[in-house]
Structure formats: structure tokens, C-alpha cells
Design a protein around this motif. Structure first.
Motif, short mmCIF file in Angstrom:
data_model
loop_
_atom_site.label_atom_id
_atom_site.label_comp_id
_atom_site.label_asym_id
_atom_site.label_seq_id
_atom_site.Cartn_x
_atom_site.Cartn_y
_atom_site.Cartn_z
N ASP A 1 1.49 2.24 -12.89
CA ASP A 1 2.01 2.95 -11.58
C ASP A 1 1.46 1.60 -10.46
OD1 ASP A 1 3.40 5.37 -11.97
OD2 ASP A 1 1.27 5.73 -12.79
N LEU A 2 0.04 1.74 -10.40
CA LEU A 2 -0.78 0.97 -9.51
C LEU A 2 -0.30 -0.43 -9.42
CD1 LEU A 2 -4.29 1.95 -10.45
CD2 LEU A 2 -3.03 2.75 -8.39
N ALA A 3 0.27 -0.93 -10.53
CA ALA A 3 0.71 -2.61 -10.68
C ALA A 3 1.84 -2.87 -9.77
CB ALA A 3 1.18 -2.99 -11.81
N PHE A 4 2.49 -1.78 -9.46
CA PHE A 4 3.74 -1.88 -8.36
C PHE A 4 3.25 -1.76 -6.92
CE2 PHE A 4 5.66 -0.88 -12.57
CZ PHE A 4 6.83 -1.66 -12.56
N VAL A 5 2.27 -1.35 -6.51
CA VAL A 5 2.03 -1.20 -5.14
C VAL A 5 1.97 -2.36 -4.25
CG1 VAL A 5 0.43 -0.18 -3.51
CG2 VAL A 5 0.80 0.88 -5.79
N PRO A 6 1.26 -3.73 -4.56
CA PRO A 6 1.26 -4.54 -3.67
C PRO A 6 2.60 -5.07 -2.99
CG PRO A 6 -0.47 -4.93 -5.19
CD PRO A 6 0.39 -3.59 -5.75
N TYR A 7 3.46 -5.30 -4.18
CA TYR A 7 4.76 -5.83 -3.75
C TYR A 7 5.71 -4.72 -3.08
CZ TYR A 7 4.27 -10.24 -6.43
OH TYR A 7 3.78 -11.63 -6.53
N ASN A 8 5.68 -3.61 -3.45
CA ASN A 8 6.45 -2.53 -2.78
C ASN A 8 5.78 -2.26 -1.29
OD1 ASN A 8 8.36 -1.65 -4.68
ND2 ASN A 8 7.44 -0.42 -5.65
N ASP A 9 4.43 -2.51 -1.20
CA ASP A 9 4.41 -2.55 0.20
C ASP A 9 4.79 -3.41 0.97
OD1 ASP A 9 2.33 -0.56 1.63
OD2 ASP A 9 1.18 -2.59 2.22
N ARG A 10 5.46 -4.51 0.49
CA ARG A 10 5.84 -5.57 1.44
C ARG A 10 7.59 -5.68 1.47
NH1 ARG A 10 1.89 -10.50 0.79
NH2 ARG A 10 -0.17 -9.38 0.46
N LEU A 11 8.11 -4.60 1.36
CA LEU A 11 9.38 -4.50 1.24
C LEU A 11 10.20 -4.79 2.51
CD1 LEU A 11 10.26 -1.49 -1.39
CD2 LEU A 11 10.75 -3.95 -1.41
N GLU A 12 9.55 -4.19 3.56
CA GLU A 12 10.04 -4.29 4.80
C GLU A 12 10.43 -5.76 5.21
OE1 GLU A 12 9.35 -3.04 9.49
OE2 GLU A 12 8.07 -2.38 7.85
N ALA A 13 9.57 -6.78 4.97
CA ALA A 13 9.74 -8.07 5.16
C ALA A 13 10.66 -8.66 4.21
CB ALA A 13 8.49 -8.94 5.42
N MET A 14 10.55 -8.35 3.16
CA MET A 14 11.36 -9.17 1.99
C MET A 14 12.95 -8.49 1.91
SD MET A 14 8.83 -8.41 -1.28
CE MET A 14 7.44 -9.20 -1.28
N LEU A 15 13.21 -7.30 2.52
CA LEU A 15 14.44 -6.83 2.65
C LEU A 15 14.95 -7.13 4.13
CD1 LEU A 15 14.37 -3.44 0.74
CD2 LEU A 15 15.46 -5.57 -0.09
N GLY A 16 14.20 -7.36 4.99
CA GLY A 16 14.68 -7.67 6.46
C GLY A 16 15.31 -6.57 6.87
N CYS A 17 14.76 -5.31 6.82
CA CYS A 17 15.15 -4.25 7.66
C CYS A 17 13.98 -3.21 7.95
CB CYS A 17 15.99 -3.49 6.56
SG CYS A 17 15.59 -3.03 4.93
N SER A 18 14.37 -2.08 8.52
CA SER A 18 13.38 -1.22 8.99
C SER A 18 12.58 -0.34 7.82
CB SER A 18 13.88 -0.28 9.84
OG SER A 18 14.81 0.65 9.24
N GLU A 19 11.63 0.38 8.13
CA GLU A 19 10.94 0.89 6.98
C GLU A 19 11.78 2.09 6.53
OE1 GLU A 19 6.64 3.34 6.01
OE2 GLU A 19 7.10 2.41 8.10
N ASP A 20 12.51 2.64 7.41
CA ASP A 20 13.34 3.83 6.98
C ASP A 20 14.53 3.20 6.15
OD1 ASP A 20 11.95 5.63 8.32
OD2 ASP A 20 13.01 5.55 10.21
N GLU A 21 15.02 2.12 6.45
CA GLU A 21 16.38 1.48 5.70
C GLU A 21 15.79 1.06 4.23
OE1 GLU A 21 18.89 -0.27 8.95
OE2 GLU A 21 17.16 -1.34 8.45
#
Length: 249
Positions: free
Chosen positions: A163-183
Motif C-alpha cells: 500500500d505504502l509504495a503507491f502513496v508518493p505518486y498518488n499524492d501528486r495527481l492534481e498536477a499530473m491530471l491538471g484538475c482540481s483535487e475534487d475532480e
């Protein structure tokens, strides 16, 4: 008494914080050797990791030097988790943890990294490349969403290193997907809840506090580039200019 493990870190990237997070959760003593991204292909780090990528570790307790986060994770679990706090010794659960770690290394890391590169760092905006890798992010999140339906964790009934291995990349999704945190989490409520359980832990908060401090020390923005530099092309030109002015000895 366990001697601190040295962790070589370039602060901007997600991968070093995978290792720091695991060490924090295991409560294994460690010390951070922070250095600049432009030095990853230079001595002394190139002698530690000939591939020139952070992180790497030096363990004085076993005289082992190791790089690649998958190998580091397996090593730390095998040698520093005797009570199975973050792992299992039963056959199915043990190898299912390895399976999900492999998926993180081969799927999440590379695709999320490319999405970040083309969305943020690449000097030329290529809509087809951005769309491809953002679609891959959604695909991977879909795999996780389906698996977490009816489950709290990837393997068994507790949080593991998988589980822990996925955290650092998932924590940057807002920038990678170019959308708001809710989206970010639309269509992926299970992944959101799973991720939030982990980033709310003291171990992650401490790791990110450390990252913020090291980034500030190096004068970097959240993207990893120096303040005042707006693209990777500018960053590379800046590094070349500095090297021409101060050539390595």
C-alpha cells in the motif's frame, strides 16, 4: 544497536519518499543525504548508483549498498520487519504483496512519471502525449478501484508495504491530471479513501515536512525546478551554463 541507514535523496522526485516513508513506518533509524538533481550523474553518487537515479541506500549494519526502490523495499521488509508489522509470512499474502509492489514499479511509477513530465516539465506541450499518460493514470486507478471494492487494503486485513509504495505518486495527481483535487477522485472513491488513510499518518506528514525543508534549502519550487525557471529546457540550459563556468575537477 541499529546504526542509521543513509538514504541518498534528490528532494523533488516521488521515489526517494517511498523509502523514507517505509523507514518511518518501520521506525528504522536513518539519515538523509540530500543532493541536487543535476548531480545524479556525477561522483560521488554515480559510484553509489551507476544508473544515476535517486534514491539509493547504504546500510552500515550489513555493509550493503542498494538502489531501485523495489529492491530497497524488499530488503527493508526482509531485514527490518521481523514482527510483520507491514508484511506477511503466509504464502499467498507474502507474494500478493510482492505482486502489488511490482505493479507499482512497472505501472504506476512509469506512467505517472511520464504524465508529470509531459504535463509539467517538457518544454513543448504535446496534447497526444499528455492525453495518453493521463488516460493511463485513470486506467491504473481503475485497477485499484476495482480491487479495493470491499477491501480496506491491497493485501489481507492491514496496511502493508505494498500500500505504502503507491502513496508518493498518488499524492501528486492534481498536477499530473491538471484538475482540481475534487475532480481527481471522480469515479475512484475507494482509491481516495485508501490514499487518505495513509497520507493522514504521522509518517507521511513527517516525510513531507522534511521534503519541504530540503526543497527550500535548494531554492526549488514544488515542480523541482529552481525558482524563476519555468521549463525543463531552461533548467538544462542553466545546468550547462553553471557547469561551463565551474567545470568538475
Amino acid at each position: 544497536m541499529t546504526k542509521p541507514i543513509r538514504v541518498w535523496v534528490t528532494p523533488p522526485g516521488p521515489n526517494p519518499w517511498k523509502v523514507v516513508l517505509l523507514l518511518e513506518e518501520l521506525q528504522v533509524p536513518y539519515e538523509i543525504k540530500s543532493f541536487k538533481f543535476e548531480d545524479v550523474k556525477k561522483k560521488p553518487f554515480i559510484d553509489i548508483n551507476p544508473n544515476g537515479r535517486a534514491p539509493a541506500i547504504e546500510d552500515p549494519n550489513t555493509d550493503l549498498v542498494l538502489w531501485e526502490t523495489g529492491a530497497i523495499y524488499s530488503y527493508l521488509i526482509d531485514n527490518y520487519d521481523p514482527n510483520r508489522l507491514l508484511s506477511y509470512d503466509t504464502l499467498k499474502e507474502k507474494y500478493h504483496c510482492e505482486q502489488w509492489l511490482a505493479f507499482q514499479i512497472s505501472g504506476q511509477g512509469p506512467y505517472y512519471g511520464q504524465a508529470g513530465w509531459f504535463s509539467i516539465l517538457h518544454w513543448e506541450k504535446l496534447p497526444s502525449a499528455i492525453e495518453r499518460y493521463r488516460n493511463e493514470i485513470r486506467r491504473i486507478m481503475g485497477v485499484l478501484e476495482g480491487w479495493l471494492d470491499g477491501r480496506e487494503w491491497l493485501v489481507g486485513d492491514k496496511m502493508t508495504y505494498a500500500d505504502l509504495a503507491f502513496v508518493p505518486y498518488n499524492d501528486r495527481l492534481e498536477a499530473m491530471l491538471g484538475c482540481s483535487e475534487d475532480e481527481i477522485w471522480e469515479g475512484f472513491p475507494k482509491v481516495k479513501d485508501w490514499h487518505q488513510r495513509m497520507v493522514s499518518r504521522p509518517s507521511w506528514k513527517k516525510a513531507m515536512d522534511t521534503r519541504a525543508k530540503l526543497m527550500d534549502e535548494q531554492g526549488l519550487t514544488w515542480t523541482g525546478m529552481p525558482k524563476g525557471v519555468n521549463s525543463m529546457a531552461e533548467y538544462e540550459a542553466k545546468m550547462k551554463a553553471e557547469e561551463a563556468t565551474n567545470p568538475p575537477e
